[in-house]
Design a protein around this motif. Structure first.
Motif, short mmCIF file in Angstrom:
data_model
loop_
_atom_site.label_atom_id
_atom_site.label_comp_id
_atom_site.label_asym_id
_atom_site.label_seq_id
_atom_site.Cartn_x
_atom_site.Cartn_y
_atom_site.Cartn_z
N VAL A 277 -5.21 -2.72 -11.71
CA VAL A 277 -4.82 -2.97 -10.33
C VAL A 277 -5.20 -4.40 -9.95
N LYS A 278 -4.28 -5.07 -9.30
CA LYS A 278 -4.53 -6.44 -8.86
C LYS A 278 -5.37 -6.42 -7.59
N THR A 279 -6.37 -7.31 -7.53
CA THR A 279 -7.18 -7.45 -6.33
C THR A 279 -7.14 -8.90 -5.88
N ILE A 280 -7.15 -9.08 -4.56
CA ILE A 280 -7.20 -10.43 -3.99
C ILE A 280 -8.14 -10.42 -2.79
N SER A 281 -8.59 -11.59 -2.43
CA SER A 281 -9.47 -11.72 -1.28
C SER A 281 -8.65 -11.68 0.01
N THR A 282 -9.32 -11.41 1.11
CA THR A 282 -8.62 -11.41 2.39
C THR A 282 -8.08 -12.81 2.70
N VAL B 127 2.47 -11.82 -1.52
CA VAL B 127 1.82 -10.56 -1.89
C VAL B 127 2.74 -9.38 -1.58
N VAL B 128 3.33 -9.38 -0.41
CA VAL B 128 4.24 -8.30 -0.03
C VAL B 128 5.43 -8.24 -0.99
N THR C 129 7.37 -5.27 -7.87
CA THR C 129 6.71 -4.75 -9.08
C THR C 129 6.29 -3.29 -8.92
N LYS C 130 6.27 -2.81 -7.67
CA LYS C 130 5.84 -1.44 -7.36
C LYS C 130 4.36 -1.22 -7.67
N GLU C 131 3.62 -2.30 -7.89
CA GLU C 131 2.18 -2.22 -8.17
C GLU C 131 1.39 -2.49 -6.89
N ALA D 92 -8.53 -2.86 2.13
CA ALA D 92 -7.16 -2.39 2.33
C ALA D 92 -6.45 -2.35 0.99
N VAL D 93 -5.39 -1.56 0.96
CA VAL D 93 -4.53 -1.51 -0.21
C VAL D 93 -3.10 -1.65 0.29
N ILE D 94 -2.37 -2.55 -0.32
CA ILE D 94 -0.96 -2.73 0.02
C ILE D 94 -0.14 -2.00 -1.04
N VAL D 95 0.69 -1.06 -0.57
CA VAL D 95 1.52 -0.29 -1.50
C VAL D 95 2.98 -0.40 -1.08
N ASN D 96 3.88 -0.11 -2.01
CA ASN D 96 5.30 -0.17 -1.69
C ASN D 96 5.69 1.05 -0.85
N PRO D 97 6.82 1.00 -0.17
CA PRO D 97 7.21 2.09 0.74
C PRO D 97 7.34 3.45 0.04
N GLU D 98 7.84 3.46 -1.18
CA GLU D 98 8.00 4.73 -1.89
C GLU D 98 6.64 5.39 -2.15
N GLU D 99 5.68 4.58 -2.55
CA GLU D 99 4.34 5.12 -2.80
C GLU D 99 3.73 5.64 -1.51
N TYR D 100 3.91 4.89 -0.43
CA TYR D 100 3.37 5.31 0.86
C TYR D 100 3.99 6.64 1.29
#
Length: 98
Positions: free
Chosen positions: A2-7, A17-18, A24-26, A38-46
Motif C-alpha cells: 500500500v502506498k503511503t504519503i504525508s499530509t 493522488v486522486v 490504478t484502483k490502489e 485517512a485512506v483514499i480509495v476509488n469509488p468502487e472500493e468505497y
C-alpha cells in the motif's frame, strides 16, 4: 504494498493522488507524523465497503430479531427504551462531571 504519503504531500499534489487512486484502483494511506489519518480509495472500493457495512448491520438486526422472536413486542420496547435512557443518563452524567 500500500502506498503511503504525508499530509503535506497529499495537500501539495492532491489532484495527482486522486488520479492515481482512480486509475490504478490502489488505495493511498495519508499519514500525519507517521500515523495513518485517512485512506483514499476509488469509488468502487468505497461502494463495496458501504455494501458490506450495510449487510453487516442488517445481519445484526436479523440476529437480534431472531433471539427475541418469542418476546412480547411491548416488553421489548420497554426494555430497549429503558436501556437507551440509562445510556443517555450515563453520557449526561459524564459530561456534567467534566
Amino acid at each position: 504494498m500500500v502506498k503511503t504519503i504525508s499530509t503535506a504531500k497529499a495537500r501539495a499534489s492532491f489532484g495527482d493522488v486522486v488520479n492515481a487512486v482512480y486509475y490504478t484502483k490502489e488505495p493511498v494511506v495519508v499519514e500525519k507524523k507517521g500515523r495513518p489519518v485517512a485512506v483514499i480509495v476509488n469509488p468502487e472500493e468505497y461502494e463495496a465497503l458501504e455494501r458490506a457495512r450495510e449487510a453487516q448491520a442488517w445481519a445484526l438486526i436479523e440476529a437480534v430479531g431472531a433471539r427475541n422472536a418469542d418476546k412480547d413486542p411491548d416488553e421489548l420496547m420497554a426494555d430497549v427504551t429503558a436501556e437507551v435512557e440509562a445510556v443517555r443518563q450515563e453520557m449526561y452524567d459524564e459530561r456534567t462531571r467534566r
